[in-house]
Scaffold this active site. Structure first.
Site: not given
Length: 343
Positions: A54, A138
């Site tokens: 992010y 992830h």
């Protein structure tokens, strides 16, 4: 059950998702990010999720700048591994993966034990914290076949060493999760966009086995990347990060109509729906401003009458299996971090 997951079930309920704080799709400055995080804390949010992905670490730095000054035992933080951040040569003017940040770093898939440890060390440094409560692999489904099991083997070593409390997978895909759940390889799964008022694909594929195994689910993307975030679909509304097609807009309109009959805003129903299922421990919502924090807390604490769910089932808009027997309404007085909101 790990203590981190027990805490999540007890007080996590609504969490702040960190992608917007990494300048996903559009930029915010550090002051706006700080005000958003402070408002979330003031309103009782105690679960914060982030990832190196992010904003190439920007989300972690911003979240850490606020949390490192808070009592460590009063919050839960999760981050993710698998995308190792390394220098990009030559650098780009801007990141090429959806975040409005300089492109001086790139993401490199690495689920090896060494890569996972390096990724975790980088996250701890950016966050300025001494530990991570929940560590997710992830999107291993986007890497290569077998990446999920390699990632979880690496994570299991960290958990056995007491470096993290709980491990799991953060993903947009239901594929391959059931065998990992049944094998006892995960404590928690963050599942985005696969269990919402519009997408029920995780109900049997993931939530049922998770319930049986005692695995917690964190539902993300409950606003369907935009379409469920307003009382009625807006022109140009997105679904799955793309302009919504007419069929899904029509389905959303039908759901919104049933909600209106019960005096419930559509976004409030969208937030409440995943938590009807006993496997779902929390929802994680991206928030960009103090105003959005207040809006989401208001939505979350909206009383949802049980008749709304029955009418949605009768209309064929949600599956009967999504609604447990017995009372399913929630009192608006219950705070966002209280497990009573799920009982």
């Amino acid at each position: 059950m790990t203590s981190a997951v027990e805490d999540l079930r007890r007080r996590g309920v609504i969490g702040l998702g960190g992608a917007p704080l990494g300048n996903f799709a559009r930029a915010m400055d550090d002051e706006q990010a700080a005000r958003t995080l402070r408002r979330a804390w003031e309103r009782g949010i105690r679960y914060f999720d982030t990832a190196p992905h992010y904003g190439l670490g920007l989300s972690e730095r911003r979240i850490g700048a606020e949390l490192r000054h808070r009592p460590r035992d009063e919050f839960i933080v999760s981050t993710k591994v698998g995308r190792l951040l390394v220098p990009r040569v030559p650098p780009l003017d801007q990141d090429d993966d959806g975040f409005v940040v300089p492109g001086d770093l790139e993401r490199r898939w690495d689920f090896s034990a060494d890569g996972v440890e390096r990724c975790l060390r980088g996250s701890l440094e950016r966050l300025g914290l001494d530990r991570i409560d929940i560590l997710y692999a992830h999107d291993p489904d986007q890497a290569w076949d077998g990446a999920a099991r390699e990632a979880l083997a690496s994570l299991a070593r960290l958990k056995a060493a007491g470096i993290v409390s709980a491990i799991g997978i953060g993903t947009n895909s239901t594929a391959g999760l059931e065998p990992l759940i049944r094998a006892g390889l995960v404590d928690v799964i963050m599942l985005a966009n696969r269990y919402s008022l519009l997408d029920h694909s995780a109900l049997d594929a993931v939530l049922a086995p998770a319930r049986d195994a005692g695995v917690a689910i964190v539902a993300a993307g409950v606003f369907a990347t935009g379409l469920l975030s307003t009382d009625q679909p807006r022109p140009g509304a997105t679904y799955e990060y793309r302009p919504a097609d007419p069929a899904v807009i029509r389905r959303t309109e039908l759901i919104a109509s049933v909600c209106a009959d019960h005096g419930v805003p559509l976004p409030a129903a969208a937030l409440a729906f995943p938590l009807l299922h006993p496997a779902v421990a929390a929802v994680a919502i991206g928030m960009r401003s103090p105003r959005e924090v207040d809006e989401d807390i208001e939505r979350f604490t909206t009383e949802i009458p049980a008749g709304l769910w029955r009418d949605l089932v009768s209309a064929g808009l949600i599956p009967a299996g999504a609604v447990p027997a017995g009372p399913t309404s929630r009192s608006p007085e219950e705070p966002p971090g209280d497990a009573a909101a799920r009982s």
